[in-house]
Design an enzyme around this catalytic site. Structure first.
Site, PDB file in Angstrom:
ATOM      1  CE1 TYR A  84     -17.451  10.487 -15.948  1.00 45.59           C
ATOM      2  CE2 TYR A  84     -16.542  10.745 -13.757  1.00 45.59           C
ATOM      3  CZ  TYR A  84     -17.147   9.960 -14.720  1.00 45.59           C
ATOM      4  OH  TYR A  84     -17.450   8.661 -14.428  1.00 45.59           O
ATOM      5  CE  LYS A 127     -12.936   7.165 -18.420  1.00 44.71           C
ATOM      6  NZ  LYS A 127     -13.321   8.441 -17.837  1.00 44.71           N
ATOM      7  CG  ASP A 148     -10.111  15.294 -15.172  1.00 44.33           C
ATOM      8  OD1 ASP A 148      -9.405  14.706 -16.009  1.00 44.33           O
ATOM      9  OD2 ASP A 148     -11.137  14.785 -14.668  1.00 44.33           O
ATOM     10  NE  ARG A 175      -2.958   0.405   3.344  1.00 44.30           N
ATOM     11  CZ  ARG A 175      -2.287   0.503   4.499  1.00 44.30           C
ATOM     12  NH1 ARG A 175      -1.478   1.517   4.729  1.00 44.30           N
ATOM     13  NH2 ARG A 175      -2.431  -0.423   5.427  1.00 44.30           N
TER      14      ARG A 175
END
Ligand SMILES: *Cc1c(COP(=O)(O)O)cnc(C)c1O
Length: 360
Positions: free
Chosen positions: A99, A194, A169, A47
């Site tokens: 978005y 994406k 973004d 992690r």
């Protein structure tokens, strides 16, 4: 540094001197042995830090011109990680066309009293609303799905003058077409789902910054809250980045050819395309035609998401932006006559023929 295509083609190469493996190893271990008390190989627990993820994060930081990157499990977890940087009560100024999932998250933060948000549609509105109370600005450029470009240099200058951070973004253009940190932004986020991974097969997110303090804090938060990307998905991400320049060049070339063709089709009222990248929105003369268009395309798949090698057609009204209330959506131009195309790497003539059959 060498050119990006050289850098990306060789990303992770030479990372295993013991074997000379060309493809970097996938370190699936969740935990790592300590050589002794108080000693570490540099890796303790995945992690916190994982060797496969390190290769990816260094590559992503270089690509965006940043000093630190965190790879996360999705675009939304990347955005959530960024918002954890800020104190309760912070105020954010956000691009209106956004978005739908980000809008949903910001509404949730506001409903819980964690943060407040205001939205701007034009540069004038941005300048009017920006003030000393603005903690940070969050924008997409080009916006989604209306494809409006925002002047990131001017926006960043204005924000900085008032002490506000700038978050961009950069999912739609990728660092190969726009590097917001070089334009003045403090933090870049991506839905790595994406273009960056580009095969419609994994979910991933990215945060990059050029501010070392923010970088440290992001790493600390990522370890504390645990959104970090798994080793296997990091490997897929690295593998995919090697072909990003090729994919994007072909997708963009196809998109430009499709834009020219769309303008001649009888059902098309307006084509929204920012001149780069491979996302196109199309306004139709008659919104009633949408169901038959979505059912009629054969190569374009009716699905949400974007950026993959396979072309997709999306209906923002009922898919990506369904969580933006109808009246609000329509007030800024996201009307039911709008469909969005994500152009893949297929042959451009086949794609144009597919669209012509339903739009002309
Ligand atoms: C898809 C998308 C997101 C969310 O990313 P996920 O990987 O789906 O969590 C955020 N911003 C933009 C612009 C997107 O297209």
């Amino acid at each position: 540094m060498s050119h990006f295509n050289t850098f990306l083609a060789q990303l992770g190469n030479h990372s295993d001197p013991a074997t000379g493996a060309i493809s970097p190893p996938i370190h699936l271990s969740s935990t790592f042995a300590h050589p002794g008390l108080g000693q570490s190989t540099g890796y303790d627990y995945s992690r916190t830090c994982n060797p496969t993820r390190d290769i990816l994060e260094e590559g992503l930081a270089t690509l965006e011109g940043g000093s630190a990157a965190v790879a996360t499990s999705s675009g939304m977890s990347a955005i959530q990680l960024v918002f954890q940087l800020f104190d309760v009560g912070s105020h954010f100024l956000v691009s209106r066309d956004l978005y739908g999932g980000s809008f949903r998250y910001f509404n949730e933060l506001e409903a819980k009293g964690i943060a407040s948000f205001s939205y701007f549609a034009t540069e004038e509105e941005f300048t009017q609303q920006l003030n000393q109370q603005t903690t940070a600005v969050f924008v997409e450029s080009p916006t989604n799905p209306l494809m409006q470009e925002i002047d990131l240099v001017s926006l960043s200058e204005q924000a900085k003058a008032l002490g506000a951070r700038v978050i961009v973004d950069n999912t739609f253009l990728t660092p190969l077409r726009q590097r917001p940190l070089e334009l003045g932004a403090d933090i870049v986020v991506h839905s790595g789902t994406k273009y960056l991974t580009g095969h419609n097969d994994i979910l991933a997110g990215v945060v990059v910054t050029s501010d070392s303090q923010i970088g440290e804090k992001l790493k600390w938060l990522a370890n504390t809250t645990g959104p970090t990307l798994s080793a296997f998905d990091c490997w897929l991400f690295i593998r995919s980045l090697k072909t990003l320049p090729l994919r994007l060049d072909k997708q963009e070339k196809n998109a430009k050819a499709i834009v020219s063709a769309l303008k001649t089709f009888s059902q098309v009222k307006e084509v929204l395309y920012p001149g780069k990248g491979a996302m196109i929105s199309v306004r139709l003369h008659d919104a009633e035609q949408v169901p038959s268009i979505l059912a009629g395309v054969k190569l374009f798949t009716f699905a949400e998401s974007l950026g993959g090698v396979e072309s997709l057609i999306t209906y923002p009204t009922s898919q990506t932006h369904a969580d933006v209330p109808k009246d609000l959506r329509e007030s800024y131009g996201l009307t039911p006559d709008l469909v969005r195309l994500s152009v893949g790497i297929e042959d451009e003539n086949d794609l144009i023929a597919d669209l012509k059959a339903v739009l002309d």
